[in-house]
Motif scaffolding. Sequence first.
Motif, PDB file in Angstrom:
ATOM      1  N   LEU A 125       0.681  -1.186   0.288  1.00 49.33           N
ATOM      2  CA  LEU A 125      -0.226  -0.169  -0.159  1.00 49.33           C
ATOM      3  C   LEU A 125       0.888   1.220   0.044  1.00 49.33           C
ATOM      4  CD1 LEU A 125      -2.804  -1.027   2.562  1.00 49.33           C
ATOM      5  CD2 LEU A 125      -3.067  -0.958   0.040  1.00 49.33           C
ATOM      6  N   ALA A 126       1.900   1.242   0.595  1.00 52.27           N
ATOM      7  CA  ALA A 126       2.847   2.305   0.862  1.00 52.27           C
ATOM      8  C   ALA A 126       3.459   2.866  -0.458  1.00 52.27           C
ATOM      9  CB  ALA A 126       3.972   1.971   1.603  1.00 52.27           C
ATOM     10  N   VAL A 127       3.684   1.692  -1.502  1.00 50.19           N
ATOM     11  CA  VAL A 127       4.317   1.861  -2.792  1.00 50.19           C
ATOM     12  C   VAL A 127       3.217   2.791  -3.579  1.00 50.19           C
ATOM     13  CG1 VAL A 127       4.985   0.968  -4.942  1.00 50.19           C
ATOM     14  CG2 VAL A 127       6.032   0.225  -2.718  1.00 50.19           C
ATOM     15  N   LEU A 128       1.863   2.131  -3.323  1.00 44.14           N
ATOM     16  CA  LEU A 128       0.870   2.962  -4.201  1.00 44.14           C
ATOM     17  C   LEU A 128       0.598   4.371  -3.594  1.00 44.14           C
ATOM     18  CD1 LEU A 128      -1.754  -0.015  -4.162  1.00 44.14           C
ATOM     19  CD2 LEU A 128      -0.364   1.019  -6.110  1.00 44.14           C
ATOM     20  N   GLY A 129       0.831   4.412  -2.203  1.00 39.76           N
ATOM     21  CA  GLY A 129       0.508   5.761  -1.691  1.00 39.76           C
ATOM     22  C   GLY A 129       1.587   6.744  -1.925  1.00 39.76           C
ATOM     23  N   VAL A 130       2.645   6.399  -2.387  1.00 43.20           N
ATOM     24  CA  VAL A 130       3.710   7.418  -2.869  1.00 43.20           C
ATOM     25  C   VAL A 130       2.989   8.234  -4.288  1.00 43.20           C
ATOM     26  CG1 VAL A 130       5.740   7.825  -3.792  1.00 43.20           C
ATOM     27  CG2 VAL A 130       5.755   6.455  -1.751  1.00 43.20           C
ATOM     28  N   GLY A 131       2.825   7.295  -5.262  1.00 43.20           N
ATOM     29  CA  GLY A 131       2.370   7.888  -6.395  1.00 43.20           C
ATOM     30  C   GLY A 131       0.887   8.449  -5.987  1.00 43.20           C
ATOM     31  N   MET A 132      -0.107   8.078  -5.169  1.00 38.70           N
ATOM     32  CA  MET A 132      -1.219   8.998  -4.964  1.00 38.70           C
ATOM     33  C   MET A 132      -1.195  10.001  -4.155  1.00 38.70           C
ATOM     34  SD  MET A 132      -4.451   8.089  -5.163  1.00 38.70           S
ATOM     35  CE  MET A 132      -5.037   6.297  -5.079  1.00 38.70           C
ATOM     36  N   THR A 133      -0.139  10.272  -3.446  1.00 42.87           N
ATOM     37  CA  THR A 133       0.214  11.379  -2.909  1.00 42.87           C
ATOM     38  C   THR A 133       0.609  12.690  -3.954  1.00 42.87           C
ATOM     39  OG1 THR A 133       1.331  10.553  -0.923  1.00 42.87           O
ATOM     40  CG2 THR A 133       1.567  12.775  -1.056  1.00 42.87           C
ATOM     41  N   PHE A 134       1.284  12.144  -4.754  1.00 39.20           N
ATOM     42  CA  PHE A 134       1.549  13.082  -6.030  1.00 39.20           C
ATOM     43  C   PHE A 134       0.183  13.486  -6.795  1.00 39.20           C
ATOM     44  CE2 PHE A 134       6.144  13.626  -6.736  1.00 39.20           C
ATOM     45  CZ  PHE A 134       6.751  12.825  -5.938  1.00 39.20           C
ATOM     46  N   VAL A 135      -0.406  12.705  -7.053  1.00 38.78           N
ATOM     47  CA  VAL A 135      -1.724  12.796  -7.850  1.00 38.78           C
ATOM     48  C   VAL A 135      -2.663  13.612  -6.986  1.00 38.78           C
ATOM     49  CG1 VAL A 135      -3.778  11.635  -8.570  1.00 38.78           C
ATOM     50  CG2 VAL A 135      -1.476  10.878  -9.050  1.00 38.78           C
ATOM     51  N   ILE A 136      -2.759  13.512  -5.501  1.00 40.03           N
ATOM     52  CA  ILE A 136      -3.645  14.367  -4.812  1.00 40.03           C
ATOM     53  C   ILE A 136      -2.979  15.623  -4.679  1.00 40.03           C
ATOM     54  CG2 ILE A 136      -4.868  14.370  -2.688  1.00 40.03           C
ATOM     55  CD1 ILE A 136      -5.492  11.240  -2.746  1.00 40.03           C
ATOM     56  N   VAL A 137      -2.020  15.795  -4.442  1.00 46.28           N
ATOM     57  CA  VAL A 137      -1.083  16.997  -4.167  1.00 46.28           C
ATOM     58  C   VAL A 137      -1.548  18.029  -5.442  1.00 46.28           C
ATOM     59  CG1 VAL A 137       0.957  18.379  -4.244  1.00 46.28           C
ATOM     60  CG2 VAL A 137       0.721  16.372  -2.560  1.00 46.28           C
ATOM     61  N   THR A 138      -1.567  17.261  -6.694  1.00 43.62           N
ATOM     62  CA  THR A 138      -1.920  18.277  -7.893  1.00 43.62           C
ATOM     63  C   THR A 138      -3.398  18.476  -7.868  1.00 43.62           C
ATOM     64  OG1 THR A 138      -2.851  16.309  -9.506  1.00 43.62           O
ATOM     65  CG2 THR A 138      -0.119  17.040  -9.189  1.00 43.62           C
ATOM     66  N   ASN A 144     -11.164  -2.717  -2.846  1.00 45.04           N
ATOM     67  CA  ASN A 144     -11.019  -1.461  -2.005  1.00 45.04           C
ATOM     68  C   ASN A 144      -9.413  -0.853  -1.903  1.00 45.04           C
ATOM     69  OD1 ASN A 144     -13.633  -1.694  -1.375  1.00 45.04           O
ATOM     70  ND2 ASN A 144     -13.125  -3.246   0.275  1.00 45.04           N
ATOM     71  N   THR A 145      -8.556  -1.205  -2.678  1.00 45.47           N
ATOM     72  CA  THR A 145      -7.282  -0.929  -2.458  1.00 45.47           C
ATOM     73  C   THR A 145      -7.268   0.660  -2.723  1.00 45.47           C
ATOM     74  OG1 THR A 145      -6.512  -2.723  -3.361  1.00 45.47           O
ATOM     75  CG2 THR A 145      -4.895  -1.080  -3.266  1.00 45.47           C
ATOM     76  N   ASN A 146      -7.875   1.093  -3.789  1.00 41.47           N
ATOM     77  CA  ASN A 146      -8.023   2.492  -4.003  1.00 41.47           C
ATOM     78  C   ASN A 146      -8.561   3.275  -2.827  1.00 41.47           C
ATOM     79  OD1 ASN A 146     -10.596   1.849  -4.258  1.00 41.47           O
ATOM     80  ND2 ASN A 146     -10.862   2.431  -6.351  1.00 41.47           N
ATOM     81  N   LEU A 147      -9.534   2.907  -2.328  1.00 44.76           N
ATOM     82  CA  LEU A 147      -9.988   3.872  -1.260  1.00 44.76           C
ATOM     83  C   LEU A 147      -9.050   3.534   0.087  1.00 44.76           C
ATOM     84  CD1 LEU A 147     -12.544   5.175  -1.771  1.00 44.76           C
ATOM     85  CD2 LEU A 147     -13.703   4.024   0.057  1.00 44.76           C
ATOM     86  N   ILE A 190      -7.085  12.657  -8.300  1.00 45.62           N
ATOM     87  CA  ILE A 190      -7.535  11.585  -7.616  1.00 45.62           C
ATOM     88  C   ILE A 190      -7.109  10.369  -8.474  1.00 45.62           C
ATOM     89  CG2 ILE A 190      -9.957  11.238  -8.153  1.00 45.62           C
ATOM     90  CD1 ILE A 190     -10.000  10.880  -5.040  1.00 45.62           C
ATOM     91  N   ASP A 191      -6.652   9.302  -8.242  1.00 46.02           N
ATOM     92  CA  ASP A 191      -6.501   7.929  -9.143  1.00 46.02           C
ATOM     93  C   ASP A 191      -7.231   6.791  -8.433  1.00 46.02           C
ATOM     94  OD1 ASP A 191      -5.659   5.995 -10.734  1.00 46.02           O
ATOM     95  OD2 ASP A 191      -3.640   6.362 -10.667  1.00 46.02           O
ATOM     96  N   LEU A 192      -8.399   6.557  -8.868  1.00 46.01           N
ATOM     97  CA  LEU A 192      -9.196   5.435  -8.338  1.00 46.01           C
ATOM     98  C   LEU A 192      -8.769   4.149  -9.087  1.00 46.01           C
ATOM     99  CD1 LEU A 192     -12.782   6.601  -8.627  1.00 46.01           C
ATOM    100  CD2 LEU A 192     -11.502   6.467  -6.706  1.00 46.01           C
ATOM    101  N   SER A 193      -7.901   4.238 -10.127  1.00 40.33           N
ATOM    102  CA  SER A 193      -7.429   3.037 -10.755  1.00 40.33           C
ATOM    103  C   SER A 193      -6.239   2.411 -10.358  1.00 40.33           C
ATOM    104  CB  SER A 193      -7.142   3.447 -12.467  1.00 40.33           C
ATOM    105  OG  SER A 193      -5.956   3.952 -12.201  1.00 40.33           O
TER     106      SER A 193
END
Lengths: 303, 254, 254, 343, 343
Positions: D51-64, D250-253, D67-70
Amino acid sequence: SGGSGGGSGGAGAHRLAFVQGVAGDAFYITMDCAAQSAAKAAGATLTTQGGQKFDPTMQTPVLQSVVSSRPEAILIAPTDVSAMQKPIEQATQQGIKVVLVDTTLRDPSVAASAIASDNEGGGKAAFDAIKQLAPNGGKVLVVSVQPGVSTTDARAKGFQDAVKADPRYTDLGVQYSMNEPQKAAQIVTAALQKDPDIVGVFATNLFSAEGSATGVRQAGKQDQVKIVGFDAGPDQVKALRDGTVQALVAQQPGKIGEEGIKQALAALNNQPVTAKIQTGFTIVTRDNVDKPEGQSALYKSSC
Amino acid sequence: MKLLEARGLVREYGHVRALAGADFDVDAGEVVALIGDNGAGKSTVVKLLSGSESPDGGEIFFEGNRVRFGSPTDARELGIETVFQDLALAPHLDPVRNMYLGREIMRPGLLGRLGFMDNAAMRDGSRKAFDDLGATVLDLAGPIGSMSGGQRQGVAVARAAAWASKVIFLDEPTAALGVVQTRNVLDLIRRVRDNGIGVVFISHSMPHVLEVSDRVHVMRRGSRVASYRAADTTMEELVGAMTGALDGSNGAEK
Amino acid sequence: MKLLEARGLVREYGHVRALAGADFDVDAGEVVALIGDNGAGKSTVVKLLSGSESPDGGEIFFEGNRVRFGSPTDARELGIETVFQDLALAPHLDPVRNMYLGREIMRPGLLGRLGFMDNAAMRDGSRKAFDDLGATVLDLAGPIGSMSGGQRQGVAVARAAAWASKVIFLDEPTAALGVVQTRNVLDLIRRVRDNGIGVVFISHSMPHVLEVSDRVHVMRRGSRVASYRAADTTMEELVGAMTGALDGSNGAEK
Amino acid sequence: MKARWARLARLQALQIVLILLFIVIVFSVLAPQAFLSGFNMRGIVVNTSILAVLGVGMTFVIVTGGIDLSVGSVLVLSGVLAAKSMAAAGGQGWGVALLGAVVACLTGLACGLVNGVLVARAKVPPLIVTLGTLGAALGIAQIITGGLDLRDAPEVLVDTIGFGNLVGQVPNLSVIALLVVALGIVLLHHTRFGLYTFAIGSNPEAGRRVGVKVDRHLIKVYALAGLLAGFAGILNLSFFQSTTIAGQSNTNLNVIAGVVIGGTSLFGGVGSVFGTVVGLFIPSTLQNGFVILGVQPFWQQVVVGAVLIAAVYVDQARRAAAQRGTSTRTSLLTQLGLRKESS
Amino acid sequence: MKARWARLARLQALQIVLILLFIVIVFSVLAPQAFLSGFNMRGIVVNTSILAVLGVGMTFVIVTGGIDLSVGSVLVLSGVLAAKSMAAAGGQGWGVALLGAVVACLTGLACGLVNGVLVARAKVPPLIVTLGTLGAALGIAQIITGGLDLRDAPEVLVDTIGFGNLVGQVPNLSVIALLVVALGIVLLHHTRFGLYTFAIGSNPEAGRRVGVKVDRHLIKVYALAGLLAGFAGILNLSFFQSTTIAGQSNTNLNVIAGVVIGGTSLFGGVGSVFGTVVGLFIPSTLQNGFVILGVQPFWQQVVVGAVLIAAVYVDQARRAAAQRGTSTRTSLLTQLGLRKESS
Ligand SMILES: Nc1ncnc2c1ncn2[C@@H]1O[C@H](COP(=O)(O)OP(=O)(O)OP(=O)(O)O)[C@@H](O)[C@H]1O
Ligand SMILES: Nc1ncnc2c1ncn2[C@@H]1O[C@H](COP(=O)(O)OP(=O)(O)OP(=O)(O)O)[C@@H](O)[C@H]1O
Ligand SMILES: [Mg+2]
Ligand SMILES: [Mg+2]
């Protein structure tokens, strides 16, 4: 509905539809394969649909759409005993014959026939498998999908009832993986932390088994904890061969599918139908998996 | 007894001390100018006295009574209206909605009690208020976020002027306005003052300050450092006080 | 041949015609003031000539060549810098980051190529630019969204001044600035002009306009209605042209 | 200034670390042996690594501000293609493992590029784009596999990456995730790439006007998130020895929740990778602790939900106090017509 | 002005209606008898009705710039409590049905109030609050029922509300949903309540400063969403004759997607209830049409995902063209440091 009356003159060219409980599951694929070949043999056509999840709120619209495309008969695995009742009745009101496969309804009399495996019996069979693998008794845990799924609930119940009847075993209750392997792994890891002496885990579906195996492996207790899974799809069989799972309780989806077509065609051709058919189980272990008895019980991933 | 008075206001943002014990007062029927360099704390005074933020220290008196503003509504209920420097408009709403936000005219009778608004009345009221200011708002139905800087400021000024009954704060109300609109705002200030309302006028334009105000408070680094009668002072003196060139605030009247 | 010239610019927003065939020109080493009532279309001219929006009609020439700006980057590459009326700052970033956004100083060598910035150099550069302006930015590390109106404007002006090499647009650059900072910006305008850069200065303050500019373009309702040499005109004439009191734009030089 | 900047960032992240620590302490007191054991700690860390590996990318996306549901589906599709290609290549060694990793990363990258182009160039809202690619990626994975999980992870992958330890109880999987997190922290907080990410989230129009190539940068950010999802796909395959096709709904959420718990604003412009990692640990620690304490499964959901809200509430309150923005927590940035800073 | 305002709103919503119409026409041509039959149309409408009730509340929440992930769980919990109380009261008549409806609505209202208070007063980000209440409400529903669906819907409910028709093929369920939608449209677009909802989404600080009671209004908005989720709970119970405890895990995302497809911005300040309803019909029509056409289930996901993105893309492009904001679709509102208009 008028069209179906006209079409029923000959034995062939019947248009049938199969609504799976969930798409892309080896159990339903095996059922579909058997149904397809049975339909073909009878000269009928069969289209197959299914929801993304085993869920009545997803199955209802799929069923409604299938009904709109006007097949003469529908084989369906209802995802809820009462939620699917009315939608299926609406199909029969359109003059469509319905055969229930695998799961059933609160009032199955709307259907021409209901063919199912006995899930509680399956749970009991799983406990028999654990007794074979860990004959000295001990603590056993159930990892199920999520509450409210009638089939897995029935498996868990059958298993727990059987455990309670045997004083050598202690039932640690049911934990739910929500169909996420990670969560199953977390649960089993934590459960082993609490009760380091668990001897058996009954995982009621594929992901629960997979995650449980991962959790057990993380704990390094592969030798101590026996995992019994349900169903015999290629995934489960590989896990069995790899030794992550020690036994599988296999249903007979092929038989269900074949019977389903037979009953549906009989209903369409105004021949006698059997209202209720129960199918049984095979316990598959490493010992019998390569023997004919085991081989015939395995599910298919494609026809 | 002053109409609105503050003593020793303190307000800190993290480690930045925006106000370091600032005093302030305005009386009914006078125009008080509040001047000071960028970052001197003028807008912070406005935010505290309009209830939009709470002070970390100091006291506020309204008509002689100590008051605490828990929210902007508290201040508005006392008749204090404000044009904030950032205008505080809802950019997706049209000028009419912005003009009447929080003060909607409701339909009479049951419909009104059900929450239906009298859109025609609000439109007419806005049109009139904008015309009075000479504000060039052309499109009463477009989102205000898409209007020009001066058009937006015009709406904010018209809104505050419409509702003020005791005190009106105008934080750089003419910064974006055209020449004509600026004149109209200065006239409006005098008109409002003559109605007995206390006007607080913040501006960097010394000619406007001297033209319209009765008294001038000078702020520097979060405090009031001097206070003059407008008639008795000059631009040079004011600039000196603001920049600290003239230190010791010797020109202060009190 | 003019440095930057536009002919017949048209820009519509929905049914609002912001520019209805406006002309514009500025030469190297001169200050052109662009004045007009609120909503006259001044900022729209700036947006089109800085590449930030595209015209619906009309032509733009740079050093005699027809150009089309697909993005602000195109204009910046020609040496055109802009202080927008809305400042176009990133509110969550600090003044240093805003000052250098899009023009970061990278570390030398490999680290720079990997994307590491020379924060110290940028801090020093900003400090110097702000001091030159007399901008009162105290906290170089706080988010700029929390600074006072004048502080923010100071950063925007300092940024544009630092990078302009051919033309600089200043859309009401002194609206929120204090007296001292305003003087500094007017000095800066002269200094920049003397370096041979074309300066376009938008303001509602006629004294400042007359003080600093060489030529004055007057806009009304989306068109340039008059153009004067600053030396030959008066405030009254300008105000007349802006408001349309003086119709027929008889005073126009060409 | 740099020191200050860093100090501020640390201060923000620290709040939520304290809350995580508090949770750990409570469980340690209630179930000292079971909860604090190296084995259990290792379990929590391993289960949070992917989850942390996914979280790194998601943080970048959300900072812009996106959101990335995929991510969950992309993870699955990447795992599927990796498994397919490894099965085609055959063998159990490092060569085929590397092939799988490359295929997974390329798949993720491709999906991320599709997301990015649709968001940045076609201007379709990120929620819709990634909802669409969520369905599409999962559908393709199911078409390829017939809906049945593949298990062709070479042994080296499973034994080394999935279950190996670097030393003692330090799992390789978590070391890899830690590396990704460290790179993410450097990239977001110390490079121009990260600066542009914040700038776009703060005010995309301002970025555009000063010459930041906003569209191109957005594409890069979504591509990064996709790449990391692809990489997570191969890690997932190593750990579960299965492509877990139906198991990632549920990974995305879960990842988005971790990002938000970690203090990143869904409105963009504010956030930290470190916060995200801590934010991901909070629910998984709670889950683990409650199972150990023997809380009934149904109650677990209730308690996790309540504690989650309470944790974020305390975090917000402390952070507000630290800023001394007494009257409104959000006053700081709402001054000029800006939106709510948080959420 | 009113006419203009209304015209603009209609114009925006119209875009997406055209896209829905286009989809309907394509399916009608490909499968005229099956797709256009009264039975099928009725099916699509009925299957979207419950989502539409949820969508009304969600639109309000999203217009304020918030989000509500808990609607599915609240629906379940409301259904459970309604079923329990109806079972306790006994009987199959209207009296007990009314009792159930009241209990469901009150349950939903209570959950919504909890959400609202935590968002507005405790200032916890809506995503976290509603993620927490999602888990909590579902957990409580499972504790009450032991995880087993309840089926105690009195016959009048099932026969009248769930499956009855007003006239011909016009289902009562959809008539009720239509009423809710109509009320929602009036409330959002024609009353002060709706105006404040938009104002808060546009600039909460501005609302606060002009005296809008922002906190209290936010609580009301979340309470409304909860109330509607509760009402949807009783409709759901009537329709499925089951509390569908395990069946609502994607409801929140489906509803949010409908809202966003309908043109409501996740950043708040922009939106319409009518758009939401159309936005909900698009995925369900696609799903239905593809089943009728006999598209393989896995392919359906891929195709629905792709068509969804395409539909929203066309909608955006048309809308941008209508505004003639040629250079940037978002230029209109980003002028003063505002955020991206569309999510
Ligand atoms: N929300 C905030 N967070 C942090 N610092 C703030 C905040 N608001 C104001 N400040 C700081 O407080 C000081 C005073 O600001 P204020 O806005 O009152 O100045 P001002 O006198 O109105 O200046 P100007 O003439 O530029 O409008 C400034 O240094 C500013 O940076
Ligand atoms: N994005 C937009 N959408 C709709 N209308 C716009 C937009 N931008 C500008 N306008 C309109 O175009 C006209 C010209 O605006 P512009 O900002 O150029 O005026 P201005 O001369 O700069 O005025 P000010 O002195 O007030 O800054 C105004 O009527 C304004 O409402
Ligand atoms: Mg100020
Ligand atoms: Mg302008």
